[in-house]
Design a protein around this motif. Structure first.
Motif, PDB file in Angstrom:
ATOM      1  N   CYS A   2       0.966  -1.210   0.056  1.00  0.00           N
ATOM      2  CA  CYS A   2      -0.092   0.001  -0.031  1.00  0.00           C
ATOM      3  C   CYS A   2       1.119   1.297   0.050  1.00  0.00           C
ATOM      4  N   GLU A   3       0.509   2.141  -1.068  1.00  0.00           N
ATOM      5  CA  GLU A   3       1.264   3.601  -0.968  1.00  0.00           C
ATOM      6  C   GLU A   3       0.701   4.433  -0.220  1.00  0.00           C
ATOM      7  N   GLN A   4       1.228   5.076   0.988  1.00  0.00           N
ATOM      8  CA  GLN A   4       0.483   6.193   1.804  1.00  0.00           C
ATOM      9  C   GLN A   4       0.332   7.252   0.975  1.00  0.00           C
ATOM     10  N   SER A   5      -0.528   7.921   1.182  1.00  0.00           N
ATOM     11  CA  SER A   5      -0.774   9.305   0.540  1.00  0.00           C
ATOM     12  C   SER A   5       0.061  10.341   1.533  1.00  0.00           C
ATOM     13  N   LYS A   6       0.603  11.357   0.876  1.00  0.00           N
ATOM     14  CA  LYS A   6       1.290  12.253   1.597  1.00  0.00           C
ATOM     15  C   LYS A   6       0.258  13.217   2.229  1.00  0.00           C
ATOM     16  N   LEU A   7       0.039  13.614   3.456  1.00  0.00           N
ATOM     17  CA  LEU A   7      -0.688  14.706   4.007  1.00  0.00           C
ATOM     18  C   LEU A   7      -0.197  16.124   3.607  1.00  0.00           C
ATOM     19  N   PRO A   8      -1.002  16.899   3.400  1.00  0.00           N
ATOM     20  CA  PRO A   8      -0.631  18.278   2.851  1.00  0.00           C
ATOM     21  C   PRO A   8       0.250  18.909   3.966  1.00  0.00           C
ATOM     22  N   GLU A   9       1.259  19.797   3.368  1.00  0.00           N
ATOM     23  CA  GLU A   9       1.894  20.559   4.450  1.00  0.00           C
ATOM     24  C   GLU A   9       1.396  21.786   4.645  1.00  0.00           C
ATOM     25  N   VAL A  10       1.477  22.242   5.812  1.00  0.00           N
ATOM     26  CA  VAL A  10       0.784  23.674   6.314  1.00  0.00           C
ATOM     27  C   VAL A  10       1.754  24.345   6.811  1.00  0.00           C
ATOM     28  N   GLU A  11       1.661  25.618   6.405  1.00  0.00           N
ATOM     29  CA  GLU A  11       2.478  26.713   7.060  1.00  0.00           C
ATOM     30  C   GLU A  11       1.635  27.699   7.572  1.00  0.00           C
ATOM     31  N   SER A  50       1.819  36.565  -1.740  1.00  0.00           N
ATOM     32  CA  SER A  50       3.049  37.340  -1.639  1.00  0.00           C
ATOM     33  C   SER A  50       3.000  37.886  -0.187  1.00  0.00           C
ATOM     34  N   ARG A  51       2.005  38.140   0.354  1.00  0.00           N
ATOM     35  CA  ARG A  51       2.090  39.115   1.524  1.00  0.00           C
ATOM     36  C   ARG A  51       2.838  38.202   2.580  1.00  0.00           C
ATOM     37  N   CYS A  52       2.763  36.934   2.537  1.00  0.00           N
ATOM     38  CA  CYS A  52       3.274  36.219   3.569  1.00  0.00           C
ATOM     39  C   CYS A  52       5.075  36.160   3.414  1.00  0.00           C
ATOM     40  N   TYR A  53       5.518  36.631   2.226  1.00  0.00           N
ATOM     41  CA  TYR A  53       6.747  36.535   1.917  1.00  0.00           C
ATOM     42  C   TYR A  53       7.380  38.224   1.803  1.00  0.00           C
ATOM     43  N   ASN A  54       6.499  39.081   1.926  1.00  0.00           N
ATOM     44  CA  ASN A  54       6.981  40.285   1.606  1.00  0.00           C
ATOM     45  C   ASN A  54       7.492  40.961   3.333  1.00  0.00           C
ATOM     46  N   PRO A  55       8.818  41.254   3.166  1.00  0.00           N
ATOM     47  CA  PRO A  55       9.563  41.809   4.363  1.00  0.00           C
ATOM     48  C   PRO A  55       8.936  43.074   4.590  1.00  0.00           C
ATOM     49  N   GLU A  56       8.307  43.731   4.096  1.00  0.00           N
ATOM     50  CA  GLU A  56       7.603  45.187   4.560  1.00  0.00           C
ATOM     51  C   GLU A  56       6.251  44.929   5.043  1.00  0.00           C
ATOM     52  N   GLN A  57       5.751  43.833   5.041  1.00  0.00           N
ATOM     53  CA  GLN A  57       4.579  43.538   5.977  1.00  0.00           C
ATOM     54  C   GLN A  57       4.790  43.295   7.169  1.00  0.00           C
ATOM     55  N   ASP A  58       3.866  43.303   8.129  1.00  0.00           N
ATOM     56  CA  ASP A  58       4.004  42.787   9.553  1.00  0.00           C
ATOM     57  C   ASP A  58       3.552  41.408   9.471  1.00  0.00           C
ATOM     58  N   VAL A  59       4.614  40.477   9.200  1.00  0.00           N
ATOM     59  CA  VAL A  59       4.348  39.055   9.165  1.00  0.00           C
ATOM     60  C   VAL A  59       5.139  38.119  10.029  1.00  0.00           C
ATOM     61  N   GLU A  60       4.505  37.320  10.641  1.00  0.00           N
ATOM     62  CA  GLU A  60       4.982  36.420  11.636  1.00  0.00           C
ATOM     63  C   GLU A  60       4.544  35.003  11.392  1.00  0.00           C
ATOM     64  N   ARG A  61       5.703  33.937  11.250  1.00  0.00           N
ATOM     65  CA  ARG A  61       5.427  32.561  10.853  1.00  0.00           C
ATOM     66  C   ARG A  61       5.165  32.003  12.474  1.00  0.00           C
ATOM     67  N   LEU A  62       3.998  31.132  12.499  1.00  0.00           N
ATOM     68  CA  LEU A  62       3.702  30.730  13.875  1.00  0.00           C
ATOM     69  C   LEU A  62       3.863  29.064  13.759  1.00  0.00           C
ATOM     70  N   SER A  63       3.938  28.344  14.907  1.00  0.00           N
ATOM     71  CA  SER A  63       3.889  27.079  15.143  1.00  0.00           C
ATOM     72  C   SER A  63       2.191  26.591  14.933  1.00  0.00           C
ATOM     73  N   GLU A  64       1.992  25.393  14.687  1.00  0.00           N
ATOM     74  CA  GLU A  64       0.582  25.170  14.543  1.00  0.00           C
ATOM     75  C   GLU A  64      -0.077  25.230  16.082  1.00  0.00           C
ATOM     76  N   THR A  65       0.605  24.981  17.103  1.00  0.00           N
ATOM     77  CA  THR A  65      -0.109  25.236  18.677  1.00  0.00           C
ATOM     78  C   THR A  65      -0.540  26.848  18.505  1.00  0.00           C
ATOM     79  N   MET A  66       0.741  27.593  18.382  1.00  0.00           N
ATOM     80  CA  MET A  66       0.316  29.092  18.668  1.00  0.00           C
ATOM     81  C   MET A  66      -0.666  29.664  17.781  1.00  0.00           C
TER      82      MET A  66
END
Length: 82
Positions: A2-11, A50-66
């Motif tokens: 059986c081939e396992q399907s990959k779960l989607p990656e989430v950011e 594009s906003r997520c990767y724009n350094p001029e925006q107020d962007v913060e990457r979070l953990s899933e829990t946060m």
């Protein structure tokens, strides 16, 4: 075998304090889901890619829990307003 399907990656991000999820799809594409601050629901909005990767925006990457904690807090505030 059986081939396992990959779960989607989430950011998880906040962009100007708005929760944003970037979900990669199994076909190699992606979706950007942004919280509607009136309803608390996530809606597609590719303009945030594009906003997520724009350094001029107020962007913060979070953990899933946060991210989940922040979304829960915002939804509680939305429910109190309605």
């Amino acid at each position: 075998m059986c081939e396992q399907s990959k779960l989607p990656e989430v950011e998880y991000y906040t962009v100007n304090d708005r929760p944003v999820k970037m979900v990669s799809t199994t076909d190699g594409g992606g979706r950007v889901l942004v919280m509607n601050l009136d309803t608390g629901e996530f809606e597609p909005d590719m303009s945030y890619l594009s906003r997520c990767y724009n350094p001029e925006q107020d962007v913060e990457r979070l953990s899933e829990t946060m991210f989940d904690q922040y979304v829960t807090e915002l939804r509680r505030e939305i429910d109190e307003k309605n």
